[in-house]
Motif scaffolding. Sequence first.
Motif, short mmCIF file in Angstrom:
data_model
loop_
_atom_site.label_atom_id
_atom_site.label_comp_id
_atom_site.label_asym_id
_atom_site.label_seq_id
_atom_site.Cartn_x
_atom_site.Cartn_y
_atom_site.Cartn_z
N ALA A 154 0.73 -1.11 -0.29
CA ALA A 154 0.22 0.11 0.29
C ALA A 154 1.12 1.18 -0.02
CB ALA A 154 -0.81 0.05 1.63
N GLN A 155 1.75 0.89 0.29
CA GLN A 155 3.37 2.19 0.65
C GLN A 155 3.43 2.93 -1.36
OE1 GLN A 155 5.80 2.00 3.36
NE2 GLN A 155 5.32 0.07 3.91
N ASP A 156 3.05 4.30 -1.50
CA ASP A 156 4.20 4.71 -2.74
C ASP A 156 5.31 4.90 -2.71
OD1 ASP A 156 3.56 5.70 -5.52
OD2 ASP A 156 2.36 7.15 -4.25
N GLN A 157 5.75 3.51 -3.07
CA GLN A 157 7.30 4.36 -3.38
C GLN A 157 7.61 2.42 -4.05
OE1 GLN A 157 9.33 1.62 -0.45
NE2 GLN A 157 7.55 0.95 0.01
N LYS A 158 9.22 3.13 -4.19
CA LYS A 158 9.55 1.11 -4.83
C LYS A 158 9.43 -0.01 -4.78
CE LYS A 158 13.44 0.05 -7.92
NZ LYS A 158 15.03 0.52 -8.31
N VAL A 159 10.08 0.07 -3.49
CA VAL A 159 10.00 -2.13 -2.70
C VAL A 159 8.61 -2.04 -2.94
CG1 VAL A 159 10.45 -3.07 -1.00
CG2 VAL A 159 12.55 -1.22 -1.33
N GLY A 160 7.24 -0.87 -2.03
CA GLY A 160 6.37 -1.01 -2.20
C GLY A 160 5.48 -1.52 -3.67
N ARG A 161 5.74 -0.57 -4.45
CA ARG A 161 5.54 -1.22 -6.03
C ARG A 161 5.49 -2.12 -6.69
NH1 ARG A 161 6.19 5.19 -6.42
NH2 ARG A 161 8.57 4.42 -7.31
N VAL A 162 7.24 -2.89 -6.18
CA VAL A 162 7.28 -3.92 -6.69
C VAL A 162 6.45 -4.97 -5.86
CG1 VAL A 162 9.75 -5.51 -6.37
CG2 VAL A 162 9.78 -3.11 -7.63
N ILE A 163 6.46 -4.75 -5.11
CA ILE A 163 5.94 -6.01 -4.35
C ILE A 163 3.98 -6.31 -4.37
CG2 ILE A 163 4.50 -6.69 -2.13
CD1 ILE A 163 7.29 -5.41 -0.26
N SER A 164 3.37 -4.84 -5.00
CA SER A 164 2.63 -5.10 -5.09
C SER A 164 1.88 -5.99 -7.09
CB SER A 164 1.85 -3.38 -5.18
OG SER A 164 0.58 -3.66 -6.11
N ALA A 165 3.18 -5.38 -7.43
CA ALA A 165 3.43 -6.19 -9.10
C ALA A 165 3.56 -7.93 -8.41
CB ALA A 165 4.35 -5.56 -9.59
N GLY A 166 4.18 -8.16 -7.36
CA GLY A 166 4.05 -9.57 -7.31
C GLY A 166 3.31 -9.88 -6.55
N LEU A 167 2.56 -9.49 -5.65
CA LEU A 167 1.14 -9.72 -4.99
C LEU A 167 0.30 -10.14 -6.54
CD1 LEU A 167 0.47 -7.96 -2.49
CD2 LEU A 167 1.34 -10.20 -2.24
N ARG A 168 0.21 -8.94 -7.10
CA ARG A 168 -1.51 -9.09 -8.64
C ARG A 168 -1.15 -10.68 -9.08
NH1 ARG A 168 -0.07 -3.80 -9.08
NH2 ARG A 168 1.24 -4.38 -11.55
N GLU A 169 0.45 -10.54 -9.60
CA GLU A 169 1.16 -11.98 -10.08
C GLU A 169 0.52 -13.80 -9.77
OE1 GLU A 169 2.99 -14.18 -12.76
OE2 GLU A 169 2.30 -12.20 -13.37
N MET A 170 0.54 -13.30 -7.94
CA MET A 170 0.12 -14.07 -7.44
C MET A 170 -0.98 -14.52 -7.51
SD MET A 170 1.67 -16.12 -3.96
CE MET A 170 1.37 -14.62 -3.02
N CYS A 171 -1.47 -13.75 -7.27
CA CYS A 171 -3.31 -13.98 -6.55
C CYS A 171 -4.20 -13.86 -8.14
CB CYS A 171 -3.34 -12.70 -5.24
SG CYS A 171 -2.04 -12.61 -3.81
N GLU A 172 -3.73 -12.62 -8.67
CA GLU A 172 -4.78 -12.76 -9.70
C GLU A 172 -4.75 -13.48 -11.01
OE1 GLU A 172 -4.91 -8.54 -11.05
OE2 GLU A 172 -4.99 -7.57 -9.42
N ARG A 173 -2.88 -13.72 -11.03
CA ARG A 173 -2.84 -14.91 -11.98
C ARG A 173 -2.71 -16.34 -12.30
NH1 ARG A 173 1.61 -12.65 -15.96
NH2 ARG A 173 0.49 -13.97 -17.66
N ASP A 174 -2.78 -16.23 -10.16
CA ASP A 174 -2.43 -17.58 -9.94
C ASP A 174 -1.03 -18.12 -9.87
OD1 ASP A 174 -3.46 -19.90 -7.79
OD2 ASP A 174 -3.76 -20.85 -9.47
N ARG A 175 -0.29 -17.80 -10.10
CA ARG A 175 0.87 -18.02 -10.77
C ARG A 175 2.15 -17.40 -9.82
NH1 ARG A 175 5.10 -16.21 -14.43
NH2 ARG A 175 6.14 -16.89 -16.00
N LEU A 176 3.34 -18.13 -9.18
CA LEU A 176 4.19 -18.14 -9.05
C LEU A 176 6.10 -17.87 -9.24
CD1 LEU A 176 5.11 -16.08 -5.99
CD2 LEU A 176 5.33 -18.29 -4.79
#
Length: 699
Positions: A154-176
Amino acid sequence: MQGNGTDENELAHWLGVTRALVDAWLDDRAVPRPDLLARVQEIPGFEDEAGQVSVVGPESQDEPAETSVVWYHRPGHDDGGREFGNAAAFAFEADLEVLAREATQNSLDERDRRNDLPVRVRYTLHELTGDTLARFRTAIRWHDLHPHYEAAAAQDQKVGRVISAGLREMCERDRLVLLRVDDYNANGLTGDDYEDGRFAAVVRRQLESRKSDVAAGGSYGLGKATLWATSRLGLVLMNSTLSEPHEGHTQRRLIGRLDLPWREVDGRRFAGPAWLGRPDAEADNAEVVRSWWADEDTVEKLHLTRESDDPGTSFLIVGAHDVASLAEAGPDQDGEAGDDEDSLERMHQRLVRALGRNFWAAMTAGGDHRPLLEASVRTLRNGVEHLEEERVDPQVHQPARARALQAFLSGTTVGRLTESGQVALTTVPLKIPERDGLTGTAGEHRAVLLVTEATDADGRINQVTAMRGNRMTVKTSWVPGLPVGTNPFQAVLLAGRAAGGDAPFAAEAEEFLRSSEPPEHNKWGQTEELRMRYSPSAHRRIAALTSETNRAVHELVAIPKEKKPSGTSKVSKRLKLSGRPSRKIRGTVMPPRLDDLEAVIDPSGAWQITAEVKVTPGGEPWRMSPVAKLEVRSGPRPVVKWAELVAVSNCELCDGVLHFPPGTRRAVFRGVTDVSTHPVRAALTGLVVELQESKGGVA
């Protein structure tokens, strides 16, 4: 542990521990330390009929360690300080080539030197989906991690954005995607959980390098950060088999480390890192966890099973991604990233190429000398082989360079190149200054220079590849000022211990050159450590080594004009010099003109040219643009682009324009045409090179 009416928050406050730890006690996932048990006795409602604290059976203390494995998140700093990411991870790009270079270098440095066997490194890409992914999430206790990830994303900084993309990849696409780096015949993570040692240096600390061997590639303690930088989720799990026992064990030492930014979860503030382990009953902080000795079932669930009992470590990068691979893929028709299968294949191939490019020398054997390294890459999908294991062969990736090193190790080099396939050897001096003002540390080291003809698949030719004791490629550079007509070659410079056991001042050269390398270990030059340990002018010794190396290469590869191979004349018939002016300009001063041209068609089908330019002395500086055209029977000559232009001597190149300073009489430049702009194959046409005055006239 059983209670009667006391609120968990009240109990945590009374004991000075966290609510999470109390929950672990009540769920029988952990056992309180004896001193805390004594304090619990003072709390009403926690005594049985005999007046003793009721703890669920003594057998709970004999349960497998996995039943008490929990996540410990470092509390926020009392002084209010906040870190929004691991600064060490920002020293490198999240690039698989960088990871392969840094991680393999660390494994090479940790090779078990009690035997003469190579360290074996295997990279495994593993895509998880569906039930396989669900089981893995359960194994890493995802329900405990999820609130922390949500807060970080939820934090608007670089690491937060990378983590957000990782969560979308895993949760929305069911892929890790997991990437595991295994090494065998290495030292493993030896030592105490907290005190000085390999384990603490990797798992607990930043910017600490526990490498005492001067031949080691790493020296900054930054390389390990690439493991976490490659994870979109900042999570790395480790399973180590130790080369020496710790606590009476050697196998299946497990720990997990999570690097997140500062965050606030359920009203508590956390500093950043977290560890997966077993609560340490002897630590001052009851929440702190340590490594544990896992059973085979737990190791399998975490995808950390090792293929043998040989010592070494398996690093599992959770949520691996590759910025460069995604950039190569580009968007599909819907604007999304390319399909997953292609992505896995690209990642696989990038790992293979990176290993071949950087570690071909470490994987080369010769005579009685074994290779220092064996490396391979494989790719799985839900536990099933998707791309078979591919062993990296130095003879395939760097045939000429590998041939040169093999000849050196086998003792089959020659003094001069007289036949195809030979390897010429000479030595060049490196004068080492005193270190830290200590006498006896200065002297002349003789580095070994090997030269052989370039062959197919070698990539760019006429270069020197330099390395030291661990035989990882440090730098590759062009040799300037080569005579026109020089046969294509590859050169290898072996310095320090790479020059052989009997090379003078080899250890001193290792330490000197190691001090001259930046964190990326990709060049030799001025660094702060070199300045402090030697002298402010110590970098000039490296510049002198480069000059001596280039001079020695010239002596080995220069061909007198009367001895040029007959093939050159055949090619020269297809070359033309053009662009000579028909009249004088700028008064009486003629512009620079092409005076001689030599060219070969390289393995990629490109024209590779070396051109000499004659410059009329006097007057003002000139700016001239080299133009390449293909000779055709009729019609205008097609212009082809340059893939590469290099100013070799007495000129400078800026934005594709050659600058000739006043007083210049002769200059040399090189060029390689861009094959993608050739309308026909180079072998079926001729080449015209023109030197045209650049717009703007005088420089």
